[in-house]
Scaffold this motif. Sequence first.
Motif, short mmCIF file in Angstrom:
data_model
loop_
_atom_site.label_atom_id
_atom_site.label_comp_id
_atom_site.label_asym_id
_atom_site.label_seq_id
_atom_site.Cartn_x
_atom_site.Cartn_y
_atom_site.Cartn_z
N GLU A 100 31.59 40.80 33.42
CA GLU A 100 31.81 39.36 33.47
C GLU A 100 31.62 38.70 32.11
O GLU A 100 30.55 38.80 31.51
CB GLU A 100 30.86 38.72 34.49
N TRP A 119 30.05 33.79 43.31
CA TRP A 119 31.10 33.89 44.33
C TRP A 119 30.75 34.97 45.35
O TRP A 119 30.91 34.75 46.56
CB TRP A 119 32.45 34.21 43.66
N ASN A 150 36.90 33.06 34.98
CA ASN A 150 38.17 33.60 35.49
C ASN A 150 39.33 32.67 35.15
O ASN A 150 40.45 33.13 34.86
CB ASN A 150 38.10 33.81 36.99
N LEU A 210 29.89 43.65 38.25
CA LEU A 210 30.18 42.38 37.60
C LEU A 210 29.29 42.15 36.39
O LEU A 210 29.69 41.50 35.43
CB LEU A 210 30.03 41.24 38.60
N GLY A 260 35.93 39.16 42.79
CA GLY A 260 35.11 38.20 42.07
C GLY A 260 35.53 38.03 40.62
O GLY A 260 35.32 36.97 40.02
N ALA A 261 36.13 39.05 40.06
CA ALA A 261 36.59 38.98 38.67
C ALA A 261 37.96 38.31 38.54
O ALA A 261 38.41 38.06 37.41
CB ALA A 261 36.65 40.39 38.07
N ALA A 303 31.22 34.89 38.78
CA ALA A 303 31.71 35.85 39.77
C ALA A 303 30.58 36.31 40.68
O ALA A 303 30.79 36.53 41.88
CB ALA A 303 32.35 37.04 39.06
#
Length: 430
Positions: A75, A117, A204, A71, A179-180, A114
């Motif tokens: 991200e 999360w 996101n 990530l 998560g993405a 992310a």
Amino acid sequence: MNDLPFGFNLPEPDDKGKKNPSGQGQGGGQENPFDQLGQMLSQLGQMLSQAGSSTGPVNYDLAKQIAMQRLAETEPAGAESPEAVADAARLAEVWLDAATILPAGATSTKSWTAKDWVEKTLPTWQRLCDPVARRMSGAWVEALPAEAKEAAGPLLSMVGQMGGMAFGSQLGNALAQLGAEVLTSTDIGLPLGPEATGALLPANISKFSEGLERPASEVLVFLAAREAAHQRLFAHVPWLRQRLLATVEEFASGITVDTSALEQLASQVDPANPQSIEQAMQSGMLEPQTTPEQQAALARLETLLALVEGWVDVVVADAVGDRLPGANALRETLRRRRASGGPAEQTFATLVGLELRPRKLRAAASLWLIVGEKHGIEKRDGVWAHPDLVPTAADLDEPLDFADRVGATSDMDPIAELERTEKKKDEDES
């Protein structure tokens, strides 16, 4: 299901494809792979020492490490500030107050990255993934030939570590993908995050909004309303959170493996070549067998997910429909995203061996809409008071009959409903 279930893809060592010197000059004969178990474990010793400590069937330290690394590379920055998320959540809560009798369930709504999360949902993933990994790890050890067990001796504990690494690696990659993609903490229908905490992922959401031709603020408020509706349901229906997670656990715990396939698998494995292990695992020979009990658990899960998503769909549409010009288009987009199963649902299938998809979302939404129109939102939301009152899969096919039953039961007494269900079952059997 096309994807192999959780734990079937081993991580690739750094020296993938290199020939182990000890494997040279062995001659053309095929040796028993289990005779070289110690050699194979030695090859992977460095990986084990770098993976962190793990006492369970999954190396969660490794999973978190992999997810965070992936990530960090991908991200993007969030398009909305934490203040914008909090404002959207407050506005959504005000609108929802008129659409349901259930009060606000989240004490706060956070703006998550992310990485946040992954961090906040990992405890729930541990609960969901442990049953699968434990069953699979046990199957491997049980299926080893007696001579292999005797030769391995104390090294069997290292086999467990290897399995924990394999599961941890796959979990880490899957969490990075999820998560993405996820938009909120309840985006896949399960209460993954901490109780009483709502969360939106602005970065996101920004990607999701591209091409929708709607203002970013409108999309944010709509998704904040969906998150808030989920939180109201999970907070004020005490049995729902536990029932959803327990049903997933029940499905995962029932996984069985045809261990006789290991004999054929062993003939394909060259301990001097770790790549052969991955190739053999990907052959599909060890794909779990689905039992009738698992099918029943899956049916219950799909029905419950559809009821949750259908209720949220109807309540949010009622709350924002006249206030957000693009509400209907956003509603349809989210319906298709949940019902068809996108990359997130496919990734979940690799984690616990099932597809997390509310296949009857539209039918459930229609049922809640009919009950609300005929009897009002108090009656509609009162159905959630007890698990014996909620609609069944058969009720989704006959929503008018269910609505009539709700109207005929003045207080929706759980005992009376249970007696009715038992009576109907006895009549069907006779």
